[in-house]
Write an enzyme that holds these catalytic residues in place. Sequence first.
Site, mmCIF file in Angstrom:
data_model
loop_
_atom_site.group_PDB
_atom_site.id
_atom_site.type_symbol
_atom_site.label_atom_id
_atom_site.label_comp_id
_atom_site.label_asym_id
_atom_site.label_seq_id
_atom_site.Cartn_x
_atom_site.Cartn_y
_atom_site.Cartn_z
ATOM 1 N N GLY A 74 0.737 -1.300 -0.146
ATOM 2 C CA GLY A 74 -0.040 -0.125 -0.019
ATOM 3 C C GLY A 74 0.913 1.245 0.074
ATOM 4 O O GLY A 74 1.649 1.550 0.906
ATOM 5 N N GLU A 101 5.253 6.855 4.541
ATOM 6 C CA GLU A 101 5.879 7.562 5.654
ATOM 7 C C GLU A 101 6.825 6.518 6.328
ATOM 8 O O GLU A 101 7.862 6.910 6.766
ATOM 9 C CB GLU A 101 5.002 8.277 6.686
ATOM 10 C CG GLU A 101 4.208 9.463 5.998
ATOM 11 C CD GLU A 101 3.169 10.199 7.232
ATOM 12 O OE1 GLU A 101 3.472 9.643 8.310
ATOM 13 O OE2 GLU A 101 2.320 11.000 6.522
ATOM 14 N N GLU A 127 1.858 -1.584 -4.552
ATOM 15 C CA GLU A 127 0.694 -0.852 -4.904
ATOM 16 C C GLU A 127 -0.190 -1.515 -5.871
ATOM 17 O O GLU A 127 0.453 -1.720 -7.059
ATOM 18 C CB GLU A 127 0.974 0.510 -4.797
ATOM 19 C CG GLU A 127 -0.131 1.443 -5.312
ATOM 20 C CD GLU A 127 -1.222 1.595 -4.373
ATOM 21 O OE1 GLU A 127 -1.140 1.789 -3.132
ATOM 22 O OE2 GLU A 127 -2.418 1.350 -4.905
ATOM 23 N N ASP A 146 -13.059 9.339 12.324
ATOM 24 C CA ASP A 146 -13.205 8.280 11.498
ATOM 25 C C ASP A 146 -14.248 7.535 11.365
ATOM 26 O O ASP A 146 -14.460 6.738 10.352
ATOM 27 C CB ASP A 146 -12.013 7.341 11.877
ATOM 28 C CG ASP A 146 -10.756 7.975 11.713
ATOM 29 O OD1 ASP A 146 -10.415 9.272 11.389
ATOM 30 O OD2 ASP A 146 -9.700 7.291 12.033
ATOM 31 N N ALA A 182 -6.667 13.041 11.753
ATOM 32 C CA ALA A 182 -6.774 13.885 13.039
ATOM 33 C C ALA A 182 -7.274 15.257 13.073
ATOM 34 O O ALA A 182 -8.060 15.477 13.915
ATOM 35 C CB ALA A 182 -5.443 13.630 13.793
ATOM 36 N N HIS A 242 11.900 37.499 2.074
ATOM 37 C CA HIS A 242 13.113 36.827 1.270
ATOM 38 C C HIS A 242 14.366 36.631 1.962
ATOM 39 O O HIS A 242 14.860 37.614 2.980
ATOM 40 C CB HIS A 242 13.331 37.801 -0.038
ATOM 41 C CG HIS A 242 14.494 37.257 -0.855
ATOM 42 N ND1 HIS A 242 14.215 36.101 -1.603
ATOM 43 C CD2 HIS A 242 15.606 37.559 -0.901
ATOM 44 C CE1 HIS A 242 15.259 35.918 -2.159
ATOM 45 N NE2 HIS A 242 16.351 36.805 -1.730
HETATM 46 P P1 NAI Z 1 -4.424 4.946 2.509
HETATM 47 O O1 NAI Z 1 -5.775 4.909 2.197
HETATM 48 O O2 NAI Z 1 -3.519 6.135 2.606
HETATM 49 O O3 NAI Z 1 -3.448 3.946 1.320
HETATM 50 C C1 NAI Z 1 -3.820 2.733 1.066
HETATM 51 C C2 NAI Z 1 -3.106 2.322 -0.343
HETATM 52 O O4 NAI Z 1 -3.191 1.101 -0.111
HETATM 53 C C3 NAI Z 1 -3.799 3.043 -1.318
HETATM 54 O O5 NAI Z 1 -2.842 3.502 -2.575
HETATM 55 C C4 NAI Z 1 -4.473 1.553 -1.935
HETATM 56 O O6 NAI Z 1 -4.398 1.762 -3.496
HETATM 57 C C5 NAI Z 1 -3.354 0.652 -1.705
HETATM 58 N N1 NAI Z 1 -4.024 -0.775 -1.331
HETATM 59 C C6 NAI Z 1 -5.123 -1.034 -1.287
HETATM 60 N N2 NAI Z 1 -5.294 -2.487 -1.124
HETATM 61 C C7 NAI Z 1 -4.139 -3.061 -1.571
HETATM 62 C C8 NAI Z 1 -3.575 -4.354 -1.801
HETATM 63 N N3 NAI Z 1 -4.116 -5.251 -1.576
HETATM 64 N N4 NAI Z 1 -2.238 -4.332 -2.124
HETATM 65 C C9 NAI Z 1 -1.475 -3.283 -2.757
HETATM 66 N N5 NAI Z 1 -1.952 -2.072 -2.502
HETATM 67 C C10 NAI Z 1 -3.174 -1.846 -1.859
HETATM 68 O O7 NAI Z 1 -4.140 4.097 3.814
HETATM 69 P P2 NAI Z 1 -3.025 4.135 5.018
HETATM 70 O O8 NAI Z 1 -1.746 4.499 4.444
HETATM 71 O O9 NAI Z 1 -3.033 2.589 5.420
HETATM 72 O O10 NAI Z 1 -3.324 5.123 5.847
HETATM 73 C C11 NAI Z 1 -4.729 4.919 6.730
HETATM 74 C C12 NAI Z 1 -5.356 6.373 7.207
HETATM 75 O O11 NAI Z 1 -4.561 6.928 7.945
HETATM 76 C C13 NAI Z 1 -5.784 7.085 5.686
HETATM 77 O O12 NAI Z 1 -7.000 7.433 5.852
HETATM 78 C C14 NAI Z 1 -4.941 8.346 5.871
HETATM 79 O O13 NAI Z 1 -5.683 9.232 5.821
HETATM 80 C C15 NAI Z 1 -4.597 8.269 7.623
HETATM 81 N N6 NAI Z 1 -3.191 8.535 7.680
HETATM 82 C C16 NAI Z 1 -2.898 9.839 7.384
HETATM 83 C C17 NAI Z 1 -1.520 10.407 7.761
HETATM 84 C C18 NAI Z 1 -1.110 11.563 7.355
HETATM 85 O O14 NAI Z 1 -2.116 12.385 7.164
HETATM 86 N N7 NAI Z 1 0.160 12.317 7.106
HETATM 87 C C19 NAI Z 1 -0.454 9.239 8.049
HETATM 88 C C20 NAI Z 1 -0.950 8.131 8.220
HETATM 89 C C21 NAI Z 1 -2.232 7.834 8.047
#
Ligand code: NAI
Length: 470
Positions: A186, A193, A209, A317, A325, A449
Amino acid sequence: MSGQIYDLIIIGGGPGGYVAAIRASQLGFKCVVVEERATLGGVCLNEGCIPSKALLDSSEHFAMARDKFASHGILIDPPRLDLATMLARKEEVVRKNTDGIAFLFRKNGIELVTGRGRLAVKDGELQVVSIAGDDGVRLLHGKRVLLATGSRAVELPMLPFDGEVVVSAREALSFPVVPEHLVVIGAGYIGLELGSVWRRLGAQVTVVETLAKPLPSMDGQAADTLVRSLKKQGVKFLMETRLTAGRREGDRMVLSLEGPAGSSELSADRVLVAVGRRPLTEGVGLEEAGVLLDDGGRIRVDADYMTTVPGVYAIGDLVPGPMLAHKASEEGVVFAERLAGEGSMVEYDYLPGVCYTWPEAASVGKTEEQLKRDGVEYAVGKFAFLASGRARCMDETDGFVKLLADKGSGRILGVHIVGPRGSELIAEGVTAMTFGATAEDLAMTFHAHPTLAEAIKEAAMAAVGKAIHA
Ligand code: NAI
């Protein structure tokens, strides 16, 4: 029934629930928060945003000392990693943050009950929440309940979590030794990160991915630029690749993959599954209470965040929208203020998203892809950090700022940044858009600047045909 009748019982002490509790208390509501963890702050503080950023900052320092100091004329012996200290520091950062919230609870007179909360059968007009804790079950009575239980990592059926080799973000924040080969399933926020953290610390990292681009909600050009930068850092990407099976071989997992080049296998000592999160709607008594979900499995709420059951509310969520968050916290504030009769609203159109890699990717508003799909006529202004004096001083010239503005009115429709400190720079885009600014407004605004923020001004100038440094 115990004597106390609360104005508000909140289930979940994460960034949605704890912020709602503080704001509601400030507005005169007697609140109690039910939380099953030993500390407040939910996933964000305990095993998400805060510890991951602590590790991102530490690993960034390490990688900079190793890879970049020499170009600044700082010659050191290759730095050595003390992972135990790095992890202990991260825990200390988390502790200070969770202690801070406990202090705010005391200051605002908010009660905290430790245990697992669940909607129980109503007692006349009163809402009842049962709490399973170490010392049995107890009941709380209140006028209203706010559900803020958050979400948990999605598990892949063919690759279930084992907490050791196949893990979620929680364990990937605490590997006791740097993995030899970390495979990340994913290319979303968590994958990129935490993949970055362990790559910087020396692991071989492969990201698998299913889609053609990472971060599906991100502007396509920004996503491409980020991938190029991460590849330069040594992260490998297998895009449009499907995981078909996983088998344990000793201490390792062997993953079977199906990609554009056919079938292949990968062997890894650690596999991070980061394929999204699912709302924690089970075990809270929703069905029995009659709280309805939408087709996506989120709780249906109205403008006051009230569910289909009067007196029961939900935020974060659990309800539709990105699982972020800052979205949950904003909903917590607005929920409390609306409860007090104020007309507050969450400005969902201006909700920023940030991926804290290096360079950082940050965005707000519409992407070019969305504007094209919606048939909106727009102007684009772009400015590359390669042309930024400050970025050159820092030797961090990867990336750009892209500003999208309505062709007719000039109103800013989107800002997309890949670059150094993009997470901080995006705030200017959010503020400008929230105040209804045009590209011209930003173009005419002083920016000190030399700063990275000048890139935003330059992008705005480019959008109105007044670029100087292009
Ligand atoms: P995500 O929804 O950001 O990304 C998941 C990725 O996995 C997608 O690109 C999807 O196409 C891919 N995927 C799905 N099934 C798959 C498979 N079977 N094989 C390969 N790829 C696959 O989810 P993530 O990174 O787990 O984060 C979860 C949540 O936490 C998100 O909703 C995100 O908004 C939040 N989060 C936000 C952060 C931030 O704002 N910096 C940091 C960490 C999490």
